[in-house]
Motif scaffolding. Structure first.
Motif, PDB file in Angstrom:
ATOM      1  N   ALA A 160      -1.245   8.263   2.180  1.00  0.00           N
ATOM      2  CA  ALA A 160      -0.695   9.236   1.231  1.00  0.00           C
ATOM      3  C   ALA A 160      -1.813   9.921   0.447  1.00  0.00           C
ATOM      4  N   GLU A 161      -2.833   9.170   0.060  1.00  0.00           N
ATOM      5  CA  GLU A 161      -3.957   9.760  -0.672  1.00  0.00           C
ATOM      6  C   GLU A 161      -4.713  10.750   0.207  1.00  0.00           C
ATOM      7  N   LEU A 162      -4.848  10.430   1.492  1.00  0.00           N
ATOM      8  CA  LEU A 162      -5.523  11.349   2.410  1.00  0.00           C
ATOM      9  C   LEU A 162      -4.740  12.649   2.563  1.00  0.00           C
ATOM     10  N   LEU A 163      -3.412  12.538   2.714  1.00  0.00           N
ATOM     11  CA  LEU A 163      -2.588  13.740   2.821  1.00  0.00           C
ATOM     12  C   LEU A 163      -2.673  14.582   1.554  1.00  0.00           C
ATOM     13  N   VAL A 196       7.547   2.137   0.529  1.00  0.00           N
ATOM     14  CA  VAL A 196       6.307   2.881   0.778  1.00  0.00           C
ATOM     15  C   VAL A 196       6.189   3.260   2.245  1.00  0.00           C
ATOM     16  N   THR A 197       6.423   2.300   3.146  1.00  0.00           N
ATOM     17  CA  THR A 197       6.256   2.567   4.577  1.00  0.00           C
ATOM     18  C   THR A 197       7.286   3.548   5.105  1.00  0.00           C
ATOM     19  N   GLN A 198       8.442   3.653   4.426  1.00  0.00           N
ATOM     20  CA  GLN A 198       9.464   4.609   4.850  1.00  0.00           C
ATOM     21  C   GLN A 198       9.321   5.956   4.164  1.00  0.00           C
ATOM     22  N   GLY A 199       8.188   6.169   3.464  1.00  0.00           N
ATOM     23  CA  GLY A 199       7.940   7.471   2.839  1.00  0.00           C
ATOM     24  C   GLY A 199       8.645   7.628   1.526  1.00  0.00           C
ATOM     25  N   GLY A 200       8.745   6.548   0.762  1.00  0.00           N
ATOM     26  CA  GLY A 200       9.447   6.610  -0.511  1.00  0.00           C
ATOM     27  C   GLY A 200       8.776   7.489  -1.536  1.00  0.00           C
ATOM     28  N   PHE A 201       7.490   7.823  -1.341  1.00  0.00           N
ATOM     29  CA  PHE A 201       6.784   8.667  -2.296  1.00  0.00           C
ATOM     30  C   PHE A 201       6.929  10.141  -1.968  1.00  0.00           C
ATOM     31  N   GLY A 202       7.557  10.435  -0.857  1.00  0.00           N
ATOM     32  CA  GLY A 202       7.663  11.835  -0.472  1.00  0.00           C
ATOM     33  C   GLY A 202       6.538  12.202   0.465  1.00  0.00           C
ATOM     34  N   ASP A 203       6.660  13.368   1.053  1.00  0.00           N
ATOM     35  CA  ASP A 203       5.679  13.831   2.036  1.00  0.00           C
ATOM     36  C   ASP A 203       4.383  14.218   1.349  1.00  0.00           C
ATOM     37  N   GLY A 204       3.389  13.346   1.502  1.00  0.00           N
ATOM     38  CA  GLY A 204       2.085  13.652   0.937  1.00  0.00           C
ATOM     39  C   GLY A 204       1.933  13.266  -0.507  1.00  0.00           C
ATOM     40  N   THR A 226      -1.200  -1.094   1.484  1.00  0.00           N
ATOM     41  CA  THR A 226      -2.549  -0.521   1.369  1.00  0.00           C
ATOM     42  C   THR A 226      -2.751   0.610   2.367  1.00  0.00           C
ATOM     43  N   ALA A 227      -2.309   0.392   3.609  1.00  0.00           N
ATOM     44  CA  ALA A 227      -2.480   1.423   4.639  1.00  0.00           C
ATOM     45  C   ALA A 227      -1.691   2.683   4.298  1.00  0.00           C
ATOM     46  N   MET A 228      -0.442   2.523   3.854  1.00  0.00           N
ATOM     47  CA  MET A 228       0.377   3.685   3.535  1.00  0.00           C
ATOM     48  C   MET A 228      -0.135   4.404   2.290  1.00  0.00           C
ATOM     49  N   THR A 229      -0.648   3.649   1.329  1.00  0.00           N
ATOM     50  CA  THR A 229      -1.209   4.285   0.135  1.00  0.00           C
ATOM     51  C   THR A 229      -2.428   5.124   0.486  1.00  0.00           C
ATOM     52  N   GLU A 230      -3.304   4.575   1.321  1.00  0.00           N
ATOM     53  CA  GLU A 230      -4.481   5.337   1.746  1.00  0.00           C
ATOM     54  C   GLU A 230      -4.071   6.575   2.537  1.00  0.00           C
ATOM     55  N   THR A 252       1.432  10.837  -3.731  1.00  0.00           N
ATOM     56  CA  THR A 252       0.693   9.610  -3.965  1.00  0.00           C
ATOM     57  C   THR A 252       1.381   8.813  -5.050  1.00  0.00           C
ATOM     58  N   PRO A 253       1.216   7.491  -5.044  1.00  0.00           N
ATOM     59  CA  PRO A 253       1.846   6.676  -6.072  1.00  0.00           C
ATOM     60  C   PRO A 253       1.280   6.986  -7.442  1.00  0.00           C
ATOM     61  N   SER A 254       2.132   6.842  -8.443  1.00  0.00           N
ATOM     62  CA  SER A 254       1.696   7.108  -9.808  1.00  0.00           C
ATOM     63  C   SER A 254       0.853   5.955 -10.315  1.00  0.00           C
ATOM     64  N   MET A 255       0.217   6.187 -11.466  1.00  0.00           N
ATOM     65  CA  MET A 255      -0.615   5.147 -12.055  1.00  0.00           C
ATOM     66  C   MET A 255       0.228   3.947 -12.462  1.00  0.00           C
ATOM     67  N   GLY A 256       1.459   4.224 -12.970  1.00  0.00           N
ATOM     68  CA  GLY A 256       2.320   3.120 -13.382  1.00  0.00           C
ATOM     69  C   GLY A 256       2.732   2.248 -12.217  1.00  0.00           C
ATOM     70  N   SER A 257       3.137   2.886 -11.107  1.00  0.00           N
ATOM     71  CA  SER A 257       3.535   2.110  -9.939  1.00  0.00           C
ATOM     72  C   SER A 257       2.351   1.358  -9.354  1.00  0.00           C
TER      73      SER A 257
END
Length: 231
Positions: free
Chosen positions: A120-123, A35-43, A114-118, A45-50
């Motif tokens: 990503a959601e903001l982006l 997550v911290t290395q941008g595993g979800f891609g630029d902007g 938590t910080a990286m998820t927030e 957000t994590p899926s519901m399953g993850s």
């Protein structure tokens, strides 16, 4: 002997929980690194399953930490009930240190995720706003905006016309009132000569009466003088 066997059973259970925690925290740390290395891609957000898998893993780790804390407390009570040796004291301190290290590692990884998820959601929210803004620039949206502007202008013109009509009606009412006043003034001016003539007649009659009275007084005075001289 029973206390020693109880101590060993508790220590065995503590080592098992520590091993499970080590595996869970290792998987959790890999997830946090992704997550911290941008595993979800630029902007992205994590899926519901993850998201559900994170929560499930967090709950499992939290449960294991609580169990390890309970076992450590039981080990402390067991050691206190017997004469604690230096070896037992050192082993108990080591188990407490391991629990402290696991707890700190769990809080650190959880905070990063938590910080990286927030973030990503903001982006993602910003991207959605930008996309919506760009979509609003389509010809259809421009026509709708122009139509809304025209309707607004027409409504404003209607308000201005209504105000003008109200002002016109008020001016007409004032003009009618001034006409009535002018008519009354004219009527009074027509009546004033009659009043002035009446007053003049009264004054003339009063002057005539005064002259007659003066003449009578003068005649009486003259008659008295002549009567006095004749004696």
């Amino acid at each position: 002997m029973d206390q020693e066997s109880g101590w060993e059973e508790l220590r065995k259970e503590a080592r098992k929980i520590e091993g499970d925690l080590d595996v869970k925290l290792s998987s959790y740390a890999k997830l946090g690194a992704r997550v911290t290395q941008g595993g979800f891609g630029d902007g992205d957000t994590p899926s519901m399953g993850s998201n559900r898998s994170w929560k499930s893993m967090e709950m499992e780790i939290q449960s294991l930490l609580e169990k390890l804390l309970d076992v450590n407390d039981s080990m402390s009570r067991c050691a206190a009930s017997a004469a604690p040796t230096t070896s037992v004291t050192q082993k108990l301190a080591r188990h407490r240190d391991i629990l402290h290290e696991f707890s700190q590692e769990f809080r650190r990884i959880k905070g990063n995720i938590t910080a990286m998820t927030e973030h990503a959601e903001l982006l993602s929210s910003v991207r959605d706003d930008i996309s919506e803004y760009k979509a609003s620039g389509s010809p259809r949206m421009q026509i709708l905006r122009e139509r809304a502007a025209i309707h607004g202008s027409i409504a404003h013109m209607d308000d201005v016309i209504t105000q003008a009509q109200t002002t016109r009606a008020a001016l007409g009412s004032q003009r009618a009132m001034f006409g009535d006043v002018q008519g009354k003034v004219k009527q009074l001016s027509e009546k004033f000569p009659i009043v002035r003539g009446l007053i003049g007649s009264i004054r003339r009659k009063k002057s005539r009466d005064t002259l007659i009275l003066s003449a009578v007084i003068a005649a009486c005075t003259l008659f008295l003088i002549l009567y006095w001289l004749s004696k």
